[in-house]
Design an enzyme around this catalytic site. Structure first.
Site, PDB file in Angstrom:
ATOM      1  CE  LYS A   1      -3.547   2.359   3.187  1.00  0.00           C
ATOM      2  NZ  LYS A   1      -4.121   2.105   4.421  1.00  0.00           N
TER       3      LYS A   1
ATOM      4  CD  GLU B   1      10.480  -5.542   5.823  1.00  0.00           C
ATOM      5  OE1 GLU B   1       9.280  -4.804   6.183  1.00  0.00           O
ATOM      6  OE2 GLU B   1       9.474  -5.871   8.163  1.00  0.00           O
TER       7      GLU B   1
ATOM      8  N   GLY C   1      -4.249  -2.470   5.243  1.00  0.00           N
ATOM      9  CA  GLY C   1      -3.501  -3.308   5.318  1.00  0.00           C
ATOM     10  C   GLY C   1      -3.920  -4.595   5.595  1.00  0.00           C
ATOM     11  NE  ARG C   2      -5.711  -4.263  11.774  1.00  0.00           N
ATOM     12  CZ  ARG C   2      -4.674  -2.901  11.615  1.00  0.00           C
ATOM     13  NH1 ARG C   2      -3.663  -2.203  11.197  1.00  0.00           N
ATOM     14  NH2 ARG C   2      -5.041  -2.252  12.479  1.00  0.00           N
TER      15      ARG C   2
ATOM     16  CD  GLU D   1      -0.547  -4.780  12.199  1.00  0.00           C
ATOM     17  OE1 GLU D   1       0.326  -4.265  11.606  1.00  0.00           O
ATOM     18  OE2 GLU D   1      -1.612  -4.865  10.558  1.00  0.00           O
TER      19      GLU D   1
ATOM     20  CG  HIS E   1      -2.255 -35.338  18.781  1.00  0.00           C
ATOM     21  ND1 HIS E   1      -2.227 -36.482  19.670  1.00  0.00           N
ATOM     22  CD2 HIS E   1      -2.907 -35.406  17.725  1.00  0.00           C
ATOM     23  CE1 HIS E   1      -3.099 -37.214  18.826  1.00  0.00           C
ATOM     24  NE2 HIS E   1      -4.299 -36.568  18.002  1.00  0.00           N
TER      25      HIS E   1
ATOM     26  CE  LYS F   1       5.938  -0.516   8.373  1.00  0.00           C
ATOM     27  NZ  LYS F   1       5.066  -0.319   7.438  1.00  0.00           N
TER      28      LYS F   1
END
Ligand code: F6P
Length: 552
Positions: free
Chosen positions: A209, A215, A270-271, A356, A387, A515
């Site tokens: 965005k 990254e 973003g999410r 977030e 398990h 960041k």
């Protein structure tokens, strides 16, 4: 009065505290005995999903009080404000309009005096054309060979949502394209992806965005170099690199042809962005019709959230149950347990979505909250978790409410696998509810031949308290519509909780700090100077990096 004070000083909050003292230790099994219709009475259907919330530490009275709390926090008006595009993301002065991306109604949605729906529809149309060209081999790589692989480069919401959609809807992959998701700034990740690929048949989608995420940009540059050094050339970049971003200028600066940039908007977090062109890799995999069905499912949940009375409103009820546990039982985690291999990425997506959004300790009016907000979201696919970490769910010192998520039919109905899977899911929530008494454990052990003395010691270890709450969300099958509705359900649950707690569920200043600091630490790692300007621990770790790197 501040938002936080008006919550905890309200009469209804105090009523809930007293009510918790009165019924907090009651056993759900007694309520099941008293009410043979408890399953029906604590059950909801919406947008193809069904919710059994009868295995919760609530009575009808509890739900009544929680609904009053929601009313007092003016939840319906806040929901309406979100759908109408009011700037509910106050710290960034933006609306939160992911619901517009899947608005199949003819309602206009205005932002700054302009209806945003035409632009959204136009973008879906562009996505359709793009998918058509790639999937039908009309748009090919530089050697004229059709694309075989798509690498989606993005992180956070520009990664987790489309990745979840891709794995959840694997049965609908019909293009023959392999889709890879490159997110982490880890040389291993990019190496492992690229080493299997041919630049001539690989398409890259840079998903950011902001087009400013370290990254993503580093990975994108590295993919560009790999492409140029392995047969590609500058003139072919436009054929092989596309982007989704709201920062067209920076994407163009990177070298993406403007006509290959799909838009993103400030009003989508973003999410919450998988419904936008960030969903492009998913649409390439499943086709635009299935992608539209995913949007339709989400839209059906939106309509439910917007219009259903609070008492029948699935996201609202789930939000209120969460508040009941976090604020009155002092619970601080929540487990997501899908019993469907295709939904294995759901816990990771919901972790970002919830943590977030509601990992906040300041209210919208800038005051410290005086109560806990978003819990730790964790989980994993069943039965594998049984398990492993389910031990803590059954016998740990703290309880974590669980959402069991289960399709009743499998895409792969072989033998009686699915009945076995469902039986495990049902028996886990049953075990959490009923537990095992010390007497029953004792009886079992003695019946198995153990002496009374030995059995007494072991029975205590085998005792399981029970009375641990869970929801069961079930539906016929993990189809695009169902998956869309399921993800939207959680988006709205999280939003409703944020609205009641009075926090902004749509910003993320905490992750922004990482960041900023990351850049300074990188300079120190790359410098010859021995650092002394950070805290002692960070200085020491930077020195250790220098030392170990020099010894290689
Ligand atoms: O790390 C925080 C974050 O801002 C997320 O909210 C977001 O989903 C992600 O980074 C990626 O951001 P962008 O799409 O701008 O690269």
């Amino acid at each position: 009065m501040s938002l936080a004070s008006s919550l905890i000083q309200s009469e209804i909050w105090k009523t809930l505290q007293i009510h918790h003292e009165q019924i907090g230790n009651d056993h759900m099994l007694d309520w099941f005995k008293q009410d043979p219709n408890r399953f029906e009475n604590f059950h909801l259907d919406a947008a193809g999903l069904s919710l059994d919330y009868s295995k919760n530490r609530v009575t009808k009275e509890t739900i009544g009080y929680l609904l009053q709390l929601a009313e007092q926090r003016e939840l319906p008006a806040q929901i309406e404000a979100m759908f109408n595009g009011e700037s509910i993301n106050r710290s960034e002065n933006r609306p939160a309009l992911h619901t517009a991306l899947r608005n199949f109604s003819d309602r206009q949605i205005m932002v700054d005096g302009t209806d945003i729906m035409p632009e959204i529809r136009e973008t879906v149309q562009r996505m359709e054309e793009f998918c058509w060209k790639i999937r039908r081999n009309q748009w090919r790589g530089y050697s004229n060979a059709p694309f075989t692989d798509v690498v989606s480069i993005g992180i956070g919401g520009s990664f987790l949502g489309p990745k979840l959609g891709s794995s959840a809807l694997k049965p609908y992959w019909d293009s023959g394209l392999n889709i890879h998701y490159l997110a982490n700034i880890d040389g291993t990740h990019i190496t492992e992806i690229l080493k299997r690929l041919n630049p001539a048949t690989t398409l890259f989608i840079i998903q950011s965005k902001s087009f400013g995420t370290q990254e993503t940009l580093k990975n994108a540059m590295a993919c560009r170099s790999w492409f140029l050094n392995n047969g590609g050339s500058e003139e072919y970049l436009a054929k092989h690199f596309t982007a989704v971003s709201s920062n067209v200028e920076k994407a163009v600066e990177f070298g993406i042809a403007e006509e290959n940039i799909f838009p993103m908007w400030d009003w989508v977090g973003g999410r919450y962005s998988m419904w936008s062109a960030i969903g492009l890799p998913l649409a390439l995999a499943i086709g635009i019709d299935n992608f539209r069905d995913l949007l339709r499912g989400a839209h059906a949940m939106d309509e439910h959230f917007r219009t259903a009375p609070l008492a029948q409103n699935m996201p609202v009820i789930m939000a209120l149950l969460g508040i009941w546990y976090v604020n009155f039982f002092g619970v601080n985690s929540h487990a997501i347990l899908p019993y469907d291999h295709y939904l294995r990425s759901l816990p990771a997506h919901l972790q970002q979505l919830d943590m977030e959004s509601n990992g906040k300790s300041i209210t919208l009016d800038g005051q410290p909250v005086q109560y806990n907000t978003g819990p730790v979201i964790w989980g994993g696919v069943g039965t594998n978790g049984q398990h492993a970490f389910h031990q803590l769910l059954h016998q740990g010192t703290h309880f974590s409410p669980c959402d069991f998520i289960m399709p009743m039919c499998s895409h792969n109905p072989i033998d009686n696998f699915h009945a076995m899977l469902v039986s495990n899911c049902l028996s886990q929530s049953q075990a959490l509810l009923q537990g095992k008494s010390e007497e029953d454990a004792m009886e079992e052990l003695v019946a198995g031949g153990m002496s009374q003395a030995q059995a007494m010691v072991l029975a205590r270890q085998k005792m399981i308290p029970g009375n641990r709450p869970s929801n069961t969300l079930y539906f016929p099958k993990s189809t695009p519509q169902i998956v869309g509705a399921l993800i939207a359900l959680y988006e709205h649950k999280v939003a409703a909780q944020g609205m009641i707690w009075g926090v902004n569920s749509f910003d993320q200043w905490g992750v922004e700090l990482g960041k900023q600091l990351g850049g300074k630490v990188l300079s120190a790692l790359e410098s010859d100077q021995i650092p002394s300007h950070f805290d002692g621990s960070t200085n020491g770790l930077v020195r250790a990096f220098h030392k170990m790197q020099s010894q290689l």
